[in-house]
Scaffold this motif. Structure first.
Motif, PDB file in Angstrom:
ATOM      1  N   ALA A  36       0.837  -1.205   0.000  1.00 36.65           N
ATOM      2  CA  ALA A  36       0.000   0.000   0.000  1.00 36.65           C
ATOM      3  C   ALA A  36       0.867   1.248   0.000  1.00 36.65           C
ATOM      4  CB  ALA A  36      -0.924  -0.010   1.217  1.00 36.65           C
ATOM      5  N   ALA A  37       1.951   1.216   0.785  1.00 35.48           N
ATOM      6  CA  ALA A  37       2.860   2.358   0.796  1.00 35.48           C
ATOM      7  C   ALA A  37       3.504   2.558  -0.570  1.00 35.48           C
ATOM      8  CB  ALA A  37       3.929   2.157   1.871  1.00 35.48           C
ATOM      9  N   GLY A  38       3.820   1.441  -1.253  1.00 38.27           N
ATOM     10  CA  GLY A  38       4.388   1.547  -2.596  1.00 38.27           C
ATOM     11  C   GLY A  38       3.418   2.175  -3.582  1.00 38.27           C
ATOM     12  N   LEU A  39       2.134   1.797  -3.498  1.00 39.23           N
ATOM     13  CA  LEU A  39       1.117   2.403  -4.362  1.00 39.23           C
ATOM     14  C   LEU A  39       1.019   3.901  -4.136  1.00 39.23           C
ATOM     15  CD1 LEU A  39      -1.842  -0.154  -4.274  1.00 39.23           C
ATOM     16  CD2 LEU A  39      -0.597   0.612  -6.306  1.00 39.23           C
ATOM     17  N   LEU A  40       0.960   4.309  -2.862  1.00 42.29           N
ATOM     18  CA  LEU A  40       0.845   5.733  -2.542  1.00 42.29           C
ATOM     19  C   LEU A  40       2.082   6.500  -2.994  1.00 42.29           C
ATOM     20  CD1 LEU A  40      -0.767   5.530   1.019  1.00 42.29           C
ATOM     21  CD2 LEU A  40      -1.879   6.200  -1.125  1.00 42.29           C
ATOM     22  N   ALA A  41       3.254   5.871  -2.823  1.00 46.62           N
ATOM     23  CA  ALA A  41       4.478   6.532  -3.266  1.00 46.62           C
ATOM     24  C   ALA A  41       4.470   6.707  -4.782  1.00 46.62           C
ATOM     25  CB  ALA A  41       5.692   5.721  -2.828  1.00 46.62           C
ATOM     26  N   GLY A  42       3.994   5.669  -5.504  1.00 44.52           N
ATOM     27  CA  GLY A  42       3.903   5.792  -6.960  1.00 44.52           C
ATOM     28  C   GLY A  42       2.946   6.881  -7.396  1.00 44.52           C
ATOM     29  N   LEU A  43       1.849   7.042  -6.661  1.00 46.08           N
ATOM     30  CA  LEU A  43       0.885   8.094  -6.980  1.00 46.08           C
ATOM     31  C   LEU A  43       1.469   9.480  -6.730  1.00 46.08           C
ATOM     32  CD1 LEU A  43      -2.018   8.945  -7.722  1.00 46.08           C
ATOM     33  CD2 LEU A  43      -2.609   8.693  -5.296  1.00 46.08           C
ATOM     34  N   ALA A  44       2.239   9.603  -5.639  1.00 44.76           N
ATOM     35  CA  ALA A  44       2.743  10.922  -5.254  1.00 44.76           C
ATOM     36  C   ALA A  44       4.033  11.302  -5.967  1.00 44.76           C
ATOM     37  CB  ALA A  44       2.970  10.953  -3.738  1.00 44.76           C
ATOM     38  N   LEU A  45       4.775  10.305  -6.481  1.00 48.17           N
ATOM     39  CA  LEU A  45       6.107  10.581  -7.007  1.00 48.17           C
ATOM     40  C   LEU A  45       6.126  11.624  -8.123  1.00 48.17           C
ATOM     41  CD1 LEU A  45       9.044   9.814  -6.612  1.00 48.17           C
ATOM     42  CD2 LEU A  45       8.737   8.008  -8.304  1.00 48.17           C
ATOM     43  N   PRO A  46       5.282  11.528  -9.171  1.00 46.47           N
ATOM     44  CA  PRO A  46       5.332  12.569 -10.208  1.00 46.47           C
ATOM     45  C   PRO A  46       5.035  13.962  -9.662  1.00 46.47           C
ATOM     46  CG  PRO A  46       4.147  10.635 -10.989  1.00 46.47           C
ATOM     47  CD  PRO A  46       4.342  10.449  -9.519  1.00 46.47           C
TER      48      PRO A  46
END
Length: 242
Positions: A36-46
């Protein structure tokens, strides 16, 4: 509850077996929390990359600018998928590196790093927690095994004592450790070379190399442990050096 930490196998009373694996809460945290943290990080990264791209002292500017341009829905989905995969990899790596134990009154079976180690009860002189690690010492005070285990110290102590193992609340040889300083008098040149190589392995996050070098240090008559990024050493019981 203790039943979440370890459970005794049912059936014939001999040999009595206690299984010590990942606490259920920690398993849920690893298998659900990290992805879940990886998903959120992917969403926020750009978004973070676009925000950071205005910094005049930004390193890797071209790479950050590229990530910041990934604003199409399909691109965001790819970045989120990459974050999910990274979270799963981290979770399964943590599970694989943690110890899983099967205790009987005669021996302990340790599964860790895709390997199995069996220690006879008579060969174990002490078992204790060292931070998040569980440590087994042999008759010469050297480490027989060391690895991460998430169960509380009280649950581990109850399990080991129930099977007659010498549980200790702390390392019985802690006072003998010295911080390693290159060139310290009293240490053989061979040990200095091994600790120098191990320091390099730790900096490269080469865990297997670091473990192999720690075993080489033990074979030469010393024990090494890590604390706050530093290596500490002591002689084996009856070994040389001060």
């Amino acid at each position: 509850m203790p039943s979440d930490r370890f459970e005794q196998a049912h059936g014939a009373p001999a040999p009595r077996t206690t299984v010590l694996g990942h606490p259920k809460g920690e398993l849920w945290l690893l298998l659900a929390g990290l992805p879940a943290a990886g998903l959120l990080a992917g969403l926020a990264l750009p978004r973070l990359a676009r925000w950071a791209s205005g910094s005049p002292v930004l390193p890797w500017r071209d790479g950050v600018a590229f990530v910041g341009r990934l604003d199409a829905p399909w691109q965001t989905g790819l970045v989120m998928a990459a974050g999910l995969v990274a979270g799963l990899v981290l979770a399964f790596t943590a599970i694989a590196e943690a110890m899983r134990l099967e205790l009987t009154d005669e021996r302990v079976r340790i599964e860790q790093h895709d390997t199995v180690l069996v220690l006879e009860r008579a060969d174990v002189s002490a078992v204790f927690r060292d931070g998040g690690h569980l440590v087994f010492l042999g008759a010469d005070s050297g480490e027989l095994a060391r690895g991460e285990h998430g169960a509380p110290a009280a649950a581990l102590a109850d399990a080991f004592r129930a099977h007659g193992y010498p549980w200790r609340d702390a390392d019985p040889h802690a006072a003998l450790f010295h911080r390693w300083i290159p060139g310290t008098p009293g240490l053989p040149a061979e040990i200095h070379a091994l600790l120098k190589a191990r320091r390099t392995a730790l900096k490269r996050s080469a865990g297997r190399d670091a473990r192999d070098l720690a075993e080489a240090v033990r074979e030469a008559g010393f024990v090494v442990r890590d604390e706050k990024g530093e290596q500490y050493w002591r002689p084996l019981a009856g070994g040389g050096g001060q």
